[in-house]
Enzyme design. Structure first.
Site, PDB file in Angstrom:
ATOM      1  N   CYS A   2      32.048  65.645  27.637  1.00 16.53           N
ATOM      2  CA  CYS A   2      33.173  66.759  28.031  1.00 16.53           C
ATOM      3  C   CYS A   2      32.781  67.948  27.155  1.00 16.53           C
ATOM      4  O   CYS A   2      32.190  67.812  25.975  1.00 16.53           O
ATOM      5  CB  CYS A   2      34.363  65.828  27.040  1.00 16.53           C
ATOM      6  SG  CYS A   2      34.639  64.302  28.055  1.00 16.53           S
ATOM      7  N   ARG A  27      26.238  70.183  30.390  1.00 17.35           N
ATOM      8  CA  ARG A  27      26.462  68.866  29.543  1.00 17.35           C
ATOM      9  C   ARG A  27      26.670  67.698  30.558  1.00 17.35           C
ATOM     10  O   ARG A  27      26.718  66.555  29.925  1.00 17.35           O
ATOM     11  CB  ARG A  27      27.659  69.082  28.273  1.00 17.35           C
ATOM     12  CG  ARG A  27      27.244  70.072  27.358  1.00 17.35           C
ATOM     13  CD  ARG A  27      28.635  70.585  26.501  1.00 17.35           C
ATOM     14  NE  ARG A  27      28.821  69.312  25.886  1.00 17.35           N
ATOM     15  CZ  ARG A  27      28.509  69.221  24.369  1.00 17.35           C
ATOM     16  NH1 ARG A  27      27.942  70.603  23.862  1.00 17.35           N
ATOM     17  NH2 ARG A  27      28.949  68.438  23.590  1.00 17.35           N
ATOM     18  N   TRP A  74      33.892  63.945  31.311  1.00 12.52           N
ATOM     19  CA  TRP A  74      32.738  63.042  31.662  1.00 12.52           C
ATOM     20  C   TRP A  74      33.601  61.735  31.423  1.00 12.52           C
ATOM     21  O   TRP A  74      33.808  61.485  30.387  1.00 12.52           O
ATOM     22  CB  TRP A  74      31.704  63.359  30.816  1.00 12.52           C
ATOM     23  CG  TRP A  74      30.320  62.495  31.188  1.00 12.52           C
ATOM     24  CD1 TRP A  74      29.641  62.628  32.116  1.00 12.52           C
ATOM     25  CD2 TRP A  74      30.151  60.981  30.536  1.00 12.52           C
ATOM     26  NE1 TRP A  74      28.663  61.612  32.230  1.00 12.52           N
ATOM     27  CE2 TRP A  74      28.937  60.746  31.367  1.00 12.52           C
ATOM     28  CE3 TRP A  74      30.733  60.388  29.589  1.00 12.52           C
ATOM     29  CZ2 TRP A  74      28.135  59.503  30.829  1.00 12.52           C
ATOM     30  CZ3 TRP A  74      30.120  59.212  29.187  1.00 12.52           C
ATOM     31  CH2 TRP A  74      29.007  58.836  29.871  1.00 12.52           C
ATOM     32  N   ASN A  98      37.778  65.586  23.527  1.00 14.29           N
ATOM     33  CA  ASN A  98      36.451  65.075  23.810  1.00 14.29           C
ATOM     34  C   ASN A  98      36.467  64.016  22.618  1.00 14.29           C
ATOM     35  O   ASN A  98      36.962  64.013  21.685  1.00 14.29           O
ATOM     36  CB  ASN A  98      35.451  66.015  23.210  1.00 14.29           C
ATOM     37  CG  ASN A  98      35.186  67.264  24.189  1.00 14.29           C
ATOM     38  OD1 ASN A  98      35.949  67.584  25.335  1.00 14.29           O
ATOM     39  ND2 ASN A  98      34.406  68.093  23.925  1.00 14.29           N
ATOM     40  N   GLY A  99      35.706  62.957  23.048  1.00 11.46           N
ATOM     41  CA  GLY A  99      35.359  61.658  22.269  1.00 11.46           C
ATOM     42  C   GLY A  99      36.307  60.597  22.823  1.00 11.46           C
ATOM     43  O   GLY A  99      36.978  60.537  23.820  1.00 11.46           O
ATOM     44  N   GLU A 482       8.560  57.883  28.946  1.00 13.58           N
ATOM     45  CA  GLU A 482       9.025  59.123  29.189  1.00 13.58           C
ATOM     46  C   GLU A 482       9.076  59.232  30.602  1.00 13.58           C
ATOM     47  O   GLU A 482       9.866  59.960  31.421  1.00 13.58           O
ATOM     48  CB  GLU A 482       8.614  60.095  28.191  1.00 13.58           C
ATOM     49  CG  GLU A 482       9.181  61.468  28.352  1.00 13.58           C
ATOM     50  CD  GLU A 482      10.786  61.646  28.200  1.00 13.58           C
ATOM     51  OE1 GLU A 482      11.167  60.539  27.582  1.00 13.58           O
ATOM     52  OE2 GLU A 482      11.031  62.688  28.401  1.00 13.58           O
ATOM     53  N   LYS A 486      12.076  59.928  33.285  1.00 12.05           N
ATOM     54  CA  LYS A 486      12.575  61.385  33.824  1.00 12.05           C
ATOM     55  C   LYS A 486      12.711  61.067  35.379  1.00 12.05           C
ATOM     56  O   LYS A 486      13.619  61.793  35.909  1.00 12.05           O
ATOM     57  CB  LYS A 486      11.163  62.295  33.564  1.00 12.05           C
ATOM     58  CG  LYS A 486      10.986  62.971  32.378  1.00 12.05           C
ATOM     59  CD  LYS A 486      12.044  64.040  32.006  1.00 12.05           C
ATOM     60  CE  LYS A 486      13.355  63.827  31.310  1.00 12.05           C
ATOM     61  NZ  LYS A 486      13.410  63.333  29.816  1.00 12.05           N
ATOM     62  N   GLU A 489      16.164  59.277  35.830  1.00 14.62           N
ATOM     63  CA  GLU A 489      17.116  60.143  35.633  1.00 14.62           C
ATOM     64  C   GLU A 489      17.536  61.193  36.689  1.00 14.62           C
ATOM     65  O   GLU A 489      18.655  61.369  36.818  1.00 14.62           O
ATOM     66  CB  GLU A 489      17.033  61.134  34.419  1.00 14.62           C
ATOM     67  CG  GLU A 489      17.166  60.438  32.904  1.00 14.62           C
ATOM     68  CD  GLU A 489      16.794  61.442  31.853  1.00 14.62           C
ATOM     69  OE1 GLU A 489      17.720  61.430  30.952  1.00 14.62           O
ATOM     70  OE2 GLU A 489      15.522  62.037  32.049  1.00 14.62           O
ATOM     71  N   HIS A 505       1.340  40.193  33.154  1.00 13.93           N
ATOM     72  CA  HIS A 505       2.356  39.349  32.523  1.00 13.93           C
ATOM     73  C   HIS A 505       3.775  39.531  33.242  1.00 13.93           C
ATOM     74  O   HIS A 505       4.849  39.335  32.889  1.00 13.93           O
ATOM     75  CB  HIS A 505       2.576  39.601  30.892  1.00 13.93           C
ATOM     76  CG  HIS A 505       1.466  39.250  30.123  1.00 13.93           C
ATOM     77  ND1 HIS A 505       0.783  37.986  30.167  1.00 13.93           N
ATOM     78  CD2 HIS A 505       0.320  40.056  29.590  1.00 13.93           C
ATOM     79  CE1 HIS A 505      -0.365  37.942  29.383  1.00 13.93           C
ATOM     80  NE2 HIS A 505      -0.502  39.286  28.987  1.00 13.93           N
ATOM     81  N   LYS A 604      24.561  65.603  28.804  1.00  5.05           N
ATOM     82  CA  LYS A 604      23.522  66.340  28.081  1.00  5.05           C
ATOM     83  C   LYS A 604      23.595  65.691  26.600  1.00  5.05           C
ATOM     84  O   LYS A 604      22.751  65.246  25.934  1.00  5.05           O
ATOM     85  CB  LYS A 604      23.433  67.591  28.258  1.00  5.05           C
ATOM     86  CG  LYS A 604      22.531  68.578  27.376  1.00  5.05           C
ATOM     87  CD  LYS A 604      21.060  68.274  27.794  1.00  5.05           C
ATOM     88  CE  LYS A 604      20.030  69.004  26.980  1.00  5.05           C
ATOM     89  NZ  LYS A 604      18.773  68.432  27.434  1.00  5.05           N
TER      90      LYS A 604
HETATM   91  C1  G6P Z   1      21.317  62.140  26.558  1.00  9.15           C
HETATM   92  C2  G6P Z   1      20.464  63.003  27.225  1.00  9.15           C
HETATM   93  C3  G6P Z   1      19.066  62.799  27.090  1.00  9.15           C
HETATM   94  C4  G6P Z   1      18.460  62.811  25.742  1.00  9.15           C
HETATM   95  C5  G6P Z   1      19.396  61.616  24.892  1.00  9.15           C
HETATM   96  C6  G6P Z   1      19.312  61.707  23.168  1.00  9.15           C
HETATM   97  O1  G6P Z   1      21.000  60.935  27.278  1.00  9.15           O
HETATM   98  O2  G6P Z   1      20.794  63.047  28.674  1.00  9.15           O
HETATM   99  O3  G6P Z   1      18.109  63.790  27.598  1.00  9.15           O
HETATM  100  O4  G6P Z   1      17.459  62.326  25.463  1.00  9.15           O
HETATM  101  O5  G6P Z   1      21.015  61.955  25.100  1.00  9.15           O
HETATM  102  O6  G6P Z   1      19.860  63.219  22.812  1.00  9.15           O
HETATM  103  P1  G6P Z   1      19.369  63.944  21.458  1.00  9.15           P
HETATM  104  O7  G6P Z   1      20.417  65.236  21.795  1.00  9.15           O
HETATM  105  O8  G6P Z   1      19.949  63.007  20.447  1.00  9.15           O
HETATM  106  O9  G6P Z   1      18.007  64.181  21.650  1.00  9.15           O
END
Ligand code: G6P
Length: 609
Positions: A2, A27, A74, A98-99, A482, A486, A489, A505, A604
């Site tokens: 948010c 975000r 969000w 927010n929150g 990672e 990606k 996501e 396994h 984000k």
């Molecule tokens: C969210 C974002 C990710 C990020 C994660 C941790 O899930 O979409 O891209 O890696 O938060 O965020 P930070 O700001 O703590 O690295």
């Protein structure tokens, strides 16, 4: 997640509020809304579309006012429907939030008993009714908000306006970021500096427990104890250009291609030096690093993967025991504290709720030393840590983290060198060699970006698939994780990463001609073992996509697609191998027509748990 924007000015604030929302779009959100006060009273427009949609609605309605609040939501409590979108309203009071308010159910029951009718499923609506009910006592909006926040349990940042008072915008925060923007005869509030720089560079960061009253002429801030306080005005270094797209199509694309410069900026202070020192991590770092006997890394998402790579480095080069934990697990499990462990939190935003809470938890357990590796200078995480290292990646807008990750790795490689040196495990010769490699890193990253045309061909094939496996061994196993993260996501393809030795396994059962398998194959001590793993995949008809160093002698053949990595980077190899995987996810998502920068359901900055 948010986003909040608030403004009071002599002009119509609607364009300012909407521009602020546009700058917060990155975000992640699923609905948006705006409320202003004008001669007709309180007017509100909400939409489950993008901010551009909301803008059209406000134009059609001729929405205008000198004071207002706006929000991108969000969804947490209640589906992403218009009735759940903020601002929420109770009588003439309007609130954005927010929150999460944890005691919202009890409050809802209490307010219902008083006759308030709830029209949304959100926790936020209780705040609107609560402020409204407190206003009935004839107090100012400021007093009504102050009285209300005392009753809220949870994390929040709120902005409130009331039809009964066109001169005051009231905001409050506890556990979620909120800052004030100081203008000339106009003032603002937002959950993120990037929403403010369109109107001012002057920013006041509110502290937890602060409630602020904003007028045309200034701001009054009262802290949690009820004392009026002065908070410093910072001049934000964020430039409007840094959050603009320029010639790129997407922020993620821009951020992938910015990695050479982002890493160069992050390492700027070391690359010209002949040697490295602990002071890079803060004045007291020398003393702290001498006393520690182990390292505990806490992080979420991509930042957690950076921590996993760091474990291989810190144990392998510095000889210090290192644990890595997902912050949301660590904060709730019973662990054995070690006051001499260095607690490292890694975060792009510095606002991730679980990472902040994990650090707090570690401190409460008696951990004495904390270091954060973070990309946002004024973030809560930086303020909560004794030692800090700022990655200088610049604002990262794309939800899928790219340049934040590679700059975190650069910072963690540097930390490993410092720790190894202090433990007498880094000869002068080796230090000089590693410094040379760090200096070369931006150039090496630049050359890896040239694999993009080959990756595009891979992406064509991946776009048709429903699943993918990523394999790596040793320090490249977290890089495989990672890569899988990606891909899932932004392309929504189910992707999983395995340490290649684990293939037999379980995951081998999934391999057939429809299963693309990506393998990271640097020329290291494990390459022959990895080659055997690849044979096992090929024997089951799995299509292989291999990123191989020159010396590995792996070549393309039927069902085996090899991309040659341009540089053999030794210690820094994980950083280089990340780039093709980012490009792969980006191009597959493009092929599939997805919103690359704002993938569905994701945010984000995850400022709620
Ligand atoms: C969210 C974002 C990710 C990020 C994660 C941790 O899930 O979409 O891209 O890696 O938060 O965020 P930070 O700001 O703590 O690295």
């Amino acid at each position: 997640m948010c986003g909040i924007v608030g403004a009071i000015a002599r002009c119509n604030v609607v364009p300012i509020l909407l521009e602020g929302l546009k700058r917060l779009e990155y975000r992640g959100y699923d609905s948006a809304g705006v409320a202003v006060l004008n001669a007709s009273g309180l007017e509100r427009v909400r939409s489950t579309g993008r901010v551009a949609e909301l803008e059209k609605l406000t134009q059609a309605q001729g929405l205008s006012g000198n004071i207002g609040i706006a929000h991108t939501r969000w969804a947490t409590h209640g589906a992403p429907e218009e009735r759940n979108a903020h601002p929420h309203v109770s009588g003439g009071v309007s609130v954005v939030h927010n929150g999460i308010i944890e005691n919202h159910e009890a409050m809802r029951a209490r307010l219902r008993a008083k006759g308030y009718v709830f029209v949304s499923d959100t926790d936020t609506e209780v705040i609107a009714h609560l402020v409204n009910s407190n206003l009935q006592a004839g107090v100012t909006l400021f007093e009504a908000v102050r009285k209300s926040v005392v009753e809220l349990v949870g994390a929040y940042a709120i902005a409130v306006v009331s039809e009964s008072d066109h001169d005051h915008l009231v905001v409050a925060r506890h556990g979620a970021p909120l800052q004030l923007g100081v203008g000339d005869g106009e003032n603002f509030a937002a959950s993120d500096t990037s929403a403010l720089i369109q109107v001012t560079q002057k920013v006041i960061y509110l502290e937890d427990g602060d409630v602020a009253e904003i007028t045309l002429g200034g701001v009054t801030i009262v802290d949690a104890k009820g004392d009026t306080v002065e908070r410093a005005v910072h001049v934000s270094q964020l430039s409007a250009a840094a959050v603009e797209l320029g010639n790129y199509q997407h922020y993620m694309q821009k951020e992938i291609f910015e990695q050479p410069i982002a890493v160069a900026n992050t390492l700027e202070m070391v690359t010209s030096a002949q040697s490295i020192s602990p002071q890079l991590f803060g004045a007291a770092a020398g003393e702290v690093f001498r006393d520690i006997d182990s390292v505990l890394i806490l992080a979420c998402g991509t930042s957690y993967h950076a921590g996993m790579v760091a474990r291989y480095w810190i144990e392998g080069f510095a000889g210090i025991a290192c644990n890595v934990e997902i912050a949301s697990e660590y904060r709730y499990r019973e662990s054995v504290p070690n006051p001499r462990a260095l607690v490292i939190t890694i975060s792009q935003s510095g606002e991730t709720a679980d990472t902040l809470a994990a650090l707090q938890h570690a401190k409460e357990l008696g951990h004495r030393y904390s270091l954060s590796v973070c990309n946002v200078p004024e973030s809560a995480l930086i303020r909560a840590s004794d030692l800090r290292f700022l990655t200088r990646a610049g604002p990262e807008i794309g939800v899928a983290s790219t340049k934040a990750f590679t700059t975190q790795l650069a910072a963690l490689a540097l930390l490993t060198m410092v720790l190894a040196k202090m433990r007498g495990r880094l000869s002068t010769e080796r230090e000089a060699g590693l410094l040379k490699a760090l200096r070369h890193l931006p150039i090496a990253l630049q050359s890896v970006l040239h694999v993009e045309p080959q990756i595009r061909m891979w992406a064509d094939k991946f776009a048709q698939r429903h699943h993918a496996l990523f394999l790596g061994r040793g320090i490249h196993y977290p890089i495989a994780m990672e890569g899988a993260l990606k891909l899932k996501e932004i392309s929504y393809i189910h992707a999983e990463a395995y340490a290649a030795g684990e293939l037999k396994h379980g995951p081998l059962a999934l391999v057939d001609k429809y299963m693309p398998v990506v393998a990271i194959a640097p020329q290291d001590a494990l390459i022959e073992k990895l080659k055997s793993n690849l044979q096992e995949v090929r024997a089951r008809g799995g299509e292989l996509y291999v990123m191989a160093d020159q010396d590995t002698k792996l070549t393309s053949s039927d069902g085996v697609h090899v991309i040659r990595m341009p540089d053999h980077a030794g210690l820094l190899s994980p950083i280089l191998h990340t780039v093709p995987l980012q490009l792969l996810a980006y191009h597959v998502a493009l092929e599939r027509g997805n919103d690359v920068d704002k993938p569905r359901n994701l945010a984000k900055s995850v400022t709620v748990e």
